[in-house]
Design an enzyme around this catalytic site. Sequence first.
Site, PDB file in Angstrom:
ATOM      1  N   ASP A  42       0.821  -1.220   0.000  1.00  0.00           N
ATOM      2  CA  ASP A  42       0.000   0.000   0.000  1.00  0.00           C
ATOM      3  C   ASP A  42       0.850   1.263   0.000  1.00  0.00           C
ATOM      4  OD1 ASP A  42       0.803  -0.675   2.669  1.00  0.00           O
ATOM      5  OD2 ASP A  42      -0.694   0.705   3.466  1.00  0.00           O
ATOM      6  N   GLU A  85      -0.195  -1.443   5.538  1.00  0.00           N
ATOM      7  CA  GLU A  85       0.902  -1.142   6.464  1.00  0.00           C
ATOM      8  C   GLU A  85       0.866   0.294   6.925  1.00  0.00           C
ATOM      9  OE1 GLU A  85       5.118   0.092   7.542  1.00  0.00           O
ATOM     10  OE2 GLU A  85       3.738   0.870   6.011  1.00  0.00           O
TER      11      GLU A  85
END
Length: 374
Positions: A76, A137
């Site tokens: 991400d 994350e």
Amino acid sequence: MQDEVVNYFLELISIDSESGDERAIIDRLKADLKALGVKVEEDDAYVLTGGNAGNLYAQIPGNLNKKPILFCAHSDTVKPGKGIKPIVKDGIIYSDGTTILGSDDKSGIAELITALKEIIESGEKLPPIEVLITVSEEVGLLGAKHFDKSRLESAWGYALDTHQVEELVIGAPAQNSIQITFLGKESHAGVEPEKGINAIRVAAEAITAMPLGRIDHETTSNIGLINGGVATNIVPNKVEVKGEARSHNHSKLEQLTSDIRHCVEQAVQHFQYDFGGASFDWKVNLEYEAFHIQESEPVVQIAIDAMHRIGLTPKITIGGGGSDANIINASGLPMIICGTGMNKVHTLNEEIEIEQLLKGKEFLKALIRRYAEL
């Protein structure tokens, strides 16, 4: 002609993958790993993270009889990360200034997968390797938190998620997230303000008194979000404040968190009247635990040796941020953080040098080869 790691990186950053919306990048990475002949599985972490994709876990059996080593990166990006348009100029890759670039952490992914491709195709002896690509994350290490760490068989691991390739981060702090709701009393600001208790003012006094910023060489704190009020003609009765405290030292973290709460209690006490008083609601959550790995440990020494072999000078550092390495270390598997070349991350000025992408790929190949010799 550009090296494959550069072309692959440019392809990855063109795929939108803001936290929680990672379906497209996970599908691409799953296909790319399978193309290498690697066994890949996607878990159901999205059920708990609220996203639309799970973590990827891959196993390369290798042909050497030893424990695997683990490589970890996250798929991400922070916002704004949609419609990234890279600009390549003078050996550096930039965004066009309207978005982040996405080198955090697609540089790590690009370096890892191209390194694996080249070393697998070389036909040389390979140790077993585990690959973990986590989701979400950037919004609390959610993918790593919800991954089944008991599946990991590695002796140790490397998170590819910090700045220059020469950096080896062997320690990082714990973090407490702090949420405070200040409660006052609503009234008309122009007609009878004396009958109200302004929750914004209560919060302001508390924040002014708090120990914030750099507390000492291993401890920090910050207030980052404030939300409250309805209109200028209403004395606000509720304000929500969110912040954090970090430290490499657990006792210091607990003391700092306690000191912040004391400031809240003191401020609330200043606003007690015959017609009522201010109050507050307090929530603290340990987001991740600190870790520190000695430089003499094999996980560090192998990385140092690998760098020396390709002419790099390792820089051993202690980090100030949290990463998937905090979560993996807490599960009992030693993991340090390696640089990938990312620079000015989480800003519209993010950039990465092409030379760093090339170094990152070569470092990972050298690291795998060094581990194979043990």
